[in-house]
Design a protein around this motif. Sequence first.
Motif, PDB file in Angstrom:
ATOM      1  N   ALA A   1       8.113  -0.317   1.834  1.00  0.00           N
ATOM      2  CA  ALA A   1       6.739  -0.729   1.540  1.00  0.00           C
ATOM      3  C   ALA A   1       6.653  -2.251   1.525  1.00  0.00           C
ATOM      4  O   ALA A   1       7.424  -2.919   0.843  1.00  0.00           O
TER       5      ALA A   1
ATOM      6  N   SER B   1       3.624  -1.723  -4.472  1.00  0.00           N
ATOM      7  CA  SER B   1       4.682  -1.621  -3.460  1.00  0.00           C
ATOM      8  C   SER B   1       6.046  -2.013  -4.018  1.00  0.00           C
ATOM      9  O   SER B   1       7.077  -1.433  -3.649  1.00  0.00           O
TER      10      SER B   1
ATOM     11  N   THR C   1      -0.319  -3.018   2.436  1.00  0.00           N
ATOM     12  CA  THR C   1       0.019  -1.633   2.750  1.00  0.00           C
ATOM     13  C   THR C   1      -1.187  -1.021   3.454  1.00  0.00           C
ATOM     14  O   THR C   1      -2.264  -0.960   2.884  1.00  0.00           O
TER      15      THR C   1
ATOM     16  N   ASN D   1       9.124   0.555  -3.896  1.00  0.00           N
ATOM     17  CA  ASN D   1      10.420   0.201  -3.325  1.00  0.00           C
ATOM     18  C   ASN D   1      11.555   0.419  -4.324  1.00  0.00           C
ATOM     19  O   ASN D   1      12.646   0.852  -3.963  1.00  0.00           O
TER      20      ASN D   1
ATOM     21  N   ASP E   1       2.892   5.616  -1.599  1.00  0.00           N
ATOM     22  CA  ASP E   1       2.342   4.280  -1.881  1.00  0.00           C
ATOM     23  C   ASP E   1       1.064   4.103  -1.074  1.00  0.00           C
ATOM     24  O   ASP E   1       1.091   3.991   0.151  1.00  0.00           O
TER      25      ASP E   1
ATOM     26  N   ALA F   1       5.550  -5.741   0.391  1.00  0.00           N
ATOM     27  CA  ALA F   1       5.140  -6.196  -0.947  1.00  0.00           C
ATOM     28  C   ALA F   1       4.750  -7.665  -0.906  1.00  0.00           C
ATOM     29  O   ALA F   1       5.126  -8.451  -1.765  1.00  0.00           O
TER      30      ALA F   1
END
Length: 359
Positions: A28, A16, A37, A20, A73, A30
Amino acid sequence: MSLSLGIVGLPNVGKSTLFNALTRSKQADAQNYPFCTIEPNVGIVEVPDNRLQKLSDISKSKKIIPTAIEFVDIAGLVAGASEGEGLGNKFLSHIREVDAIVQVVRAFENNNITHVHNKIDPNNDVDIINLELVLADSQTVKKRLENTSKKAKGIAVKEFAIEIALLEKLDKHLLEGKPARTLEYTDDEFLILQDLHLLTMKPMMYVINDDDNLSASEEKIKFSKNEVSVKVCAKLEAELAELSVEDAKEFMKDLGMNQSGLDKIILAGYKLLKLVTYFTSGEQETRAWTVKEGTIAPKAAAVIHTDFEKGYIKADVTKYENFVEFNGWNGVKENGKMLLVGKDYIVQDGDVCYFHISP
């Protein structure tokens, strides 16, 4: 033309963070826990291409439009995903929808970021992910083989002979832990294969995420010759993404970097998908267009507008280098560097094209 690369890996490997940075966004999550996610995040990323500015300068274009590629992702996979462990089956279906796989592999040490297996072992991580993809494909092949064998009973045996032979060959190959893409296929087999949508038929890129010494990362993990790998520091790339373009260039210069890790990933992904770029360049705009290798001119024109394929008459084509050297279309024509091509011409990377289309 919309083509996508799915970012996969074990939880907490930097997927993530990398996504990003690629998309210069915070979309996303993280966080430092597995499965942060859930639904896949999708980002459209411009493909860096220095040729666009030079073409634009010559044509005195009002705007520049680069081509783009899509990154997805996808949540972290774990051992047993093919049997539904973690959030396995759902995420395997997300992988099925992308055109190629980008597997992020953790090679950095950080006690504050938990590794799902409590140890840093890049080779083991790669084996876990690849095994889950192979096991998922094995299930698909076994199910298809069972159904096809039922259909092939009696008089239909000949009709399904090629398919059954292929499925048996694939089943054996996958049981040995090998991805489907490493087998050789006939044209007839390949047609059947496309209908299976196997995960391990997808092209694979490994992104080695190492926060410390990128030059040492290569020693931490071994890949076979037919696999693409790129070394990055996701943390550094995230920092660069926060800066302006000029500041990022200066920072990279200080670090001795002539290209960002993200650009390496984007360009490697472009190559992985066997894509080429052609250009159109005029006063209104200079633009990059994406087509698959081997695309003929009418189909390349259809990327601009679907009607262009049907109305295609011919195209003026020159190489990017010629367009720059001879200062645009007039110079190219005067120096005999322009080709007039028909419907069978295969568009090459770096072609500058002007399509003649019937009204």
